[in-house]
Design a protein around this motif. Structure first.
Motif, mmCIF file in Angstrom:
data_model
loop_
_atom_site.group_PDB
_atom_site.id
_atom_site.type_symbol
_atom_site.label_atom_id
_atom_site.label_comp_id
_atom_site.label_asym_id
_atom_site.label_seq_id
_atom_site.Cartn_x
_atom_site.Cartn_y
_atom_site.Cartn_z
ATOM 1 N N ARG A 33 0.831 -1.214 0.000
ATOM 2 C CA ARG A 33 0.000 0.000 0.000
ATOM 3 C C ARG A 33 0.861 1.258 0.000
ATOM 4 N N LEU A 34 2.012 1.182 0.676
ATOM 5 C CA LEU A 34 2.913 2.345 0.665
ATOM 6 C C LEU A 34 3.475 2.551 -0.738
ATOM 7 N N ALA A 35 3.737 1.428 -1.421
ATOM 8 C CA ALA A 35 4.229 1.534 -2.805
ATOM 9 C C ALA A 35 3.167 2.187 -3.684
ATOM 10 N N ASP A 36 1.895 1.775 -3.486
ATOM 11 C CA ASP A 36 0.793 2.386 -4.263
ATOM 12 C C ASP A 36 0.739 3.897 -4.026
ATOM 13 N N ALA A 37 0.954 4.275 -2.780
ATOM 14 C CA ALA A 37 0.774 5.681 -2.422
ATOM 15 C C ALA A 37 1.989 6.550 -2.783
ATOM 16 N N PHE A 38 3.181 5.983 -2.702
ATOM 17 C CA PHE A 38 4.381 6.820 -2.869
ATOM 18 C C PHE A 38 5.337 6.346 -3.974
ATOM 19 N N LEU A 74 -0.027 15.247 -11.796
ATOM 20 C CA LEU A 74 -0.436 15.454 -10.402
ATOM 21 C C LEU A 74 -1.952 15.423 -10.254
ATOM 22 N N LEU A 75 -2.635 16.046 -11.197
ATOM 23 C CA LEU A 75 -4.108 16.047 -11.092
ATOM 24 C C LEU A 75 -4.686 14.662 -11.368
ATOM 25 N N TRP A 76 -4.082 13.941 -12.305
ATOM 26 C CA TRP A 76 -4.566 12.573 -12.597
ATOM 27 C C TRP A 76 -4.378 11.665 -11.376
ATOM 28 N N THR A 77 -3.333 11.934 -10.604
ATOM 29 C CA THR A 77 -3.105 11.167 -9.370
ATOM 30 C C THR A 77 -4.319 11.263 -8.444
ATOM 31 N N LEU A 78 -5.005 12.402 -8.477
ATOM 32 C CA LEU A 78 -6.185 12.570 -7.615
ATOM 33 C C LEU A 78 -7.276 11.564 -7.985
ATOM 34 N N VAL A 79 -7.436 11.318 -9.283
ATOM 35 C CA VAL A 79 -8.460 10.359 -9.730
ATOM 36 C C VAL A 79 -8.027 8.946 -9.350
ATOM 37 N N VAL A 80 -6.785 8.634 -9.706
ATOM 38 C CA VAL A 80 -6.298 7.260 -9.504
ATOM 39 C C VAL A 80 -6.321 6.874 -8.032
ATOM 40 N N ARG A 81 -5.769 7.724 -7.183
ATOM 41 C CA ARG A 81 -5.657 7.369 -5.770
ATOM 42 C C ARG A 81 -7.042 7.300 -5.115
ATOM 43 N N SER A 82 -7.928 8.224 -5.496
ATOM 44 C CA SER A 82 -9.291 8.196 -4.908
ATOM 45 C C SER A 82 -9.976 6.882 -5.249
ATOM 46 N N GLN A 83 -9.871 6.492 -6.519
ATOM 47 C CA GLN A 83 -10.530 5.257 -6.960
ATOM 48 C C GLN A 83 -9.871 4.025 -6.356
ATOM 49 N N CYS A 118 -13.273 8.821 3.215
ATOM 50 C CA CYS A 118 -12.375 9.542 4.148
ATOM 51 C C CYS A 118 -10.962 8.978 4.064
ATOM 52 N N LEU A 119 -10.875 7.640 4.067
ATOM 53 C CA LEU A 119 -9.548 7.006 4.002
ATOM 54 C C LEU A 119 -8.834 7.367 2.710
ATOM 55 N N ALA A 120 -9.585 7.284 1.606
ATOM 56 C CA ALA A 120 -8.988 7.611 0.306
ATOM 57 C C ALA A 120 -8.493 9.056 0.314
ATOM 58 N N SER A 121 -9.255 9.947 0.932
ATOM 59 C CA SER A 121 -8.886 11.367 0.954
ATOM 60 C C SER A 121 -7.645 11.601 1.819
ATOM 61 N N ILE A 122 -7.587 10.925 2.959
ATOM 62 C CA ILE A 122 -6.419 11.098 3.848
ATOM 63 C C ILE A 122 -5.153 10.604 3.142
ATOM 64 N N LYS A 123 -5.242 9.406 2.561
ATOM 65 C CA LYS A 123 -4.071 8.831 1.886
ATOM 66 C C LYS A 123 -3.694 9.668 0.671
ATOM 67 N N LEU A 124 -4.725 10.143 -0.038
ATOM 68 C CA LEU A 124 -4.475 10.980 -1.224
ATOM 69 C C LEU A 124 -3.747 12.263 -0.836
ATOM 70 N N LEU A 125 -4.176 12.850 0.253
ATOM 71 C CA LEU A 125 -3.546 14.097 0.703
ATOM 72 C C LEU A 125 -2.044 13.875 0.944
ATOM 73 N N LEU A 126 -1.738 12.740 1.584
ATOM 74 C CA LEU A 126 -0.324 12.438 1.862
ATOM 75 C C LEU A 126 0.449 12.186 0.566
ATOM 76 N N SER A 127 -0.164 11.425 -0.363
ATOM 77 C CA SER A 127 0.480 11.165 -1.665
ATOM 78 C C SER A 127 0.708 12.468 -2.409
ATOM 79 N N PHE A 128 -0.324 13.303 -2.380
ATOM 80 C CA PHE A 128 -0.283 14.556 -3.150
ATOM 81 C C PHE A 128 0.799 15.489 -2.598
#
Lengths: 272, 304
Positions: A33-38, A74-83, A118-128
Motif C-alpha cells: 500500500r505504501l508503494a501504491d501511495a508513494f 499530479l491532477l490525474w493522481t487525484l483520480v487514480v488514488r481516490s478510486q 475519508c480514508l482515500a482522501s487522507i491517503k491521497l492528501l499524503l500522496s499529493f
C-alpha cells in the motif's frame, strides 16, 4: 428527491471512525500500500518530469510542457488514488478474511462508503503532498501556481475517482476476486478519453463524444486553458461538477444494488 | 417467564435450483445455549448467515429481541456478536488493535479498559502486541472469541468456537461461555463438531440435515431416541452359544477374540443377561455402553 436506499441513511460516526482507525493502523505496515501511495507516483513523476525537461530544452525553454505534463500527472493522481483506495479498502477486508467480522457488525454500507472516502482522501492528501514536494524540488514545478482554481479541480477529480470506486466495489461485491484487477485498471480505461496530456480535439470524433461525457476531460481542458491563456472555463467546471454528481449517484446506487445482490447470492460468505 | 430472543419462522434459502434451507422454524429463549448440529452441507452456516444479515432469506422471517431483522438490522446487530473458526483478523493489526477497532465499532463504553479485560479473560495479554498475521490458529480463534464478547452481546452466534484450540484452552472457553450465561444471561447459538462439548454446554440441540430441522430436543433427549445400547462381554464360556442366541433373536452382534458386543434395546438388557445365563454363557467382565450424541449424529447423518 434522490432515493439511494429504501430507508433513511443514517451515518454512525463511531463506526466510521472504527473503520478509518482499522485501516490507518495497518496502512503503514503494508509495503504494497505504501508503494501504491508513494513509490509508483514517484516513478511516474520522475519519468514524465525528465521527458518534459527534455522537451522544454528542445522547445527553447518554454514552460508550457512542464506545466501541462506535470500538472496533468499530479491532477490525474487525484483520480487514480481516490478510486484505488476505495477499491482496495474493500479488497483488504476480503484478503484479510475480516469481511464477515465487518459486515456482521452493525456497520452499514453507507458508513463503509463514507469511511472509504475519508480514508482515500487522507491517503491521497499524503500522496499529493509527497508528489508536490518532489515536483517542486526536482523540477521547480509548483502546482499551486494554478491558484485557487486548483481546489474545485481537485474536488471534481476526487469525486470522479469516488464514482469509479463505487463501481469497482459493486463489481467486487457481485463477482468476487475474479474482478479485483479492475481496482487497479479501471481508471486506465477512462484515461485516454480524459485527455490528460493532450487536448480533446486531438481525439477521433467518436472518442471526443465519449470524452464530453466524462467530468475529467473538462478539468484537463480547463487546466491547459489556464496555462495557455490564464482564462478559467467556468462553464466546463460546472458541467464537470454536474456530471460528477450524476455519476456519484449512479455509482452509489450500483454499489447498493450490488450489495443486495451479494446478500442474495451468498457472495459475501465466499470472501471468508 | 424468560423472553424469546430469537424467533425464526419458515426460513427458506434457495440458490437457483438448490435449496440450502427449507422452511425451518425455531425459537431461542433468553439465557439459553442452543447447539445447531448437522453434517456438512446441512444448512447450519446458511442459517447463521441469514441471522447475521449477510445472506438474504428467500422467504420466512427472523425476529430478534422482538424486532424484525429485515427492518431493524443495525438495532439488532448492535446487541449481538459473532465468531467463526473460518474468519481471521487483519494480518497487519495487533491483537490489541483488532479488539479496539471492534470496541469502537460496537460503541463499547470505556473501550480501552474493556479490551484489556478481554485480553486477560482469553489469556491474550502476552500476545497483545503481536500482529494477527503472526498468530497461531489457536490464538486467532481466541482473538475471535474475545471479539465476539467485546460488546457483552445479548446473543452470541458462535461457529465452532473451540475448534483448533488446545484441550485446556478449549475448556477455559467453555467455562467462559457458561459464566457469561450465568452472569449476563447471554443467549448463545453455537455450532460444533465436538459432541461432548455440545452435551456439556447446550440446553437444547437443533439437528439439521439437507436444509431441514429433523430433530429438536435436549442432548439427553436426542440420545434417548437411539434405542440400542451396546453390551460388551468378555466371555469365559459359551461364546458360540451367545452368538447363536443373538442370531436367533436378530440382535446385532460382533465378536473379537474373547469379546462379544451385542446391540440391544436399553430396557431389554436385563432380559438378555438372564437368558444368556440360562443357556450357560459365562462372562468375566461386562460393560454397558449407552448411546451418546455422537452416535445420534452418526446415525442421523447416515440415515438421511
Amino acid at each position: 428527491m434522490i432515493i439511494l436506499s429504501r430507508r433513511p441513511v443514517i451515518i454512525n460516526i463511531h463506526r466510521v471512525n472504527a473503520l478509518i482507525a482499522r485501516h490507518l493502523m495497518s496502512w503503514p505496515r503494508s509495503l504494497e500500500r505504501l508503494a501504491d501511495a508513494f513509490w509508483w507516483p514517484t516513478i511516474n513523476l520522475l519519468i514524465w518530469g525528465f521527458v518534459t525537461v527534455y522537451l522544454q530544452s528542445r522547445m527553447g525553454g518554454s514552460t508550457f510542457f512542464v506545466n501541462m505534463f506535470l500538472g496533468g500527472l499530479l491532477l490525474w493522481t487525484l483520480v487514480v488514488r481516490s478510486q484505488e483506495d476505495m477499491g482496495i479498502t474493500l479488497l483488504q477486508e476480503a484478503w484479510d478474511r475480516n469481511i464477515l467480522n465487518m459486515f456482521t457488525a452493525p456497520l452499514t454500507i453507507w458508513e463503509f462508503s463514507v469511511a472509504t472516502i475519508c480514508l482515500a482522501s487522507i491517503k491521497l492528501l499524503l500522496s499529493f503532498i509527497w508528489m508536490f514536494l518532489l515536483a517542486w524540488l526536482i523540477f521547480s514545478f509548483n502546482i499551486f501556481s494554478f491558484g485557487w482554481i486548483l481546489i474545485p479541480f481537485a474536488i471534481v477529480l476526487m469525486m470522479a475517482g469516488w464514482s469509479l470506486g463505487f463501481i469497482i466495489n459493486g463489481l467486487i461485491m457481485q463477482f468476487g476476486y475474479r474482478v479485483q484487477v479492475f481496482a487497479w485498471t479501471l481508471t486506465l480505461a477512462i484515461m485516454p478519453f480524459s485527455a490528460v496530456y493532450y487536448p480533446v480535439s486531438a481525439l477521433p470524433t467518436w472518442m471526443q463524444t465519449v470524452s464530453r461525457a466524462l467530468p475529467t476531460s473538462y478539468i484537463f481542458e480547463g487546466m491547459r486553458l489556464g496555462i495557455q491563456s490564464h482564462h478559467l472555463d467556468f462553464a466546463g467546471l460546472g458541467i464537470a461538477f454536474g456530471l460528477d454528481i450524476l455519476y456519484l449517484i449512479l455509482g452509489m446506487k450500483f454499489f447498493s444494488y450490488s450489495y443486495r445482490k451479494a446478500q442474495k447470492s451468498g457472495m459475501i460468505m465466499k470472501f471468508s | 417467564m424468560t423472553q424469546t430472543i430469537v424467533d425464526v419462522r419458515n426460513l427458506t434459502k434457495t440458490f437457483g435450483a438448490f435449496s440450502a434451507v427449507n422452511g425451518i422454524s425455531f425459537s431461542i429463549r433468553e439465557g439459553e445455549i442452543v447447539g445447531l448440529l448437522g453434517p456438512n452441507g446441512a444448512g447450519k452456516t446458511t442459517t447463521l448467515a441469514m441471522m447475521l444479515g449477510i445472506i438474504t432469506p428467500t422467504s420466512g422471517t427472523i425476529r430478534m429481541f422482538d424486532m424484525d431483522f429485515a427492518k431493524h438490522r443495525e438495532d439488532i446487530l448492535t446487541q449481538i456478536n459473532y465468531s467463526s473458526a473460518y474468519v481471521r483478523a487483519p494480518w497487519r493489526l495487533t491483537a490489541w488493535e483488532h479488539l479496539y477497532v471492534f470496541a469502537l465499532m460496537y460503541e463499547v463504553p470505556d473501550a480501552k479498559k474493556k479490551v484489556e479485560e478481554m485480553l486477560e479473560t482469553f489469556q491474550l495479554t502476552d500476545i497483545r502486541n503481536m500482529l494477527a498475521g503472526d498468530l497461531s490458529s489457536g490464538n486467532v480463534a481466541r482473538l475471535n472469541l474475545a471479539k465476539a464478547f467485546i460488546n457483552q452481546p445479548k446473543l452470541a452466534l458462535l461457529d465452532e468456537p473451540t475448534s483448533s484450540l488446545d484441550p485446556d484452552i478449549a475448556d477455559r472457553v467453555r467455562q467462559f461461555i457458561k459464566s457469561s450465561r450465568k452472569e449476563y444471561q447471554t443467549t448463545m447459538l453455537l455450532t460444533s463438531h465436538n459432541m461432548a462439548e455440545i452435551e456439556e454446554l447446550c440446553d437444547r440441540v437443533i439437528f439439521m440435515n439437507h436444509g431441514s430441522i429433523i430433530a429438536e430436543d435436549t442432548p439427553e433427549g436426542l440420545t434417548k431416541k437411539l434405542k440400542s445400547t451396546k453390551v460388551h462381554l468378555m466371555m469365559k464360556d459359551g461364546q458360540k452359544r451367545t452368538i447363536a442366541y443373538c442370531t436367533t433373536h436378530k440382535l446385532p452382534v460382533s465378536a473379537n477374540d474373547r469379546f462379544v458386543i451385542i446391540e440391544v434395546k436399553e430396557h431389554d438388557v436385563a432380559k438378555l443377561l438372564t437368558e444368556l445365563s440360562d443357556i450357560g454363557a459365562e462372562y468375566t467382565e461386562i460393560s454397558i455402553e449407552k448411546p451418546t450424541l455422537n452416535d445420534y449424529f452418526i446415525e442421523e447423518a447416515r440415515d438421511h
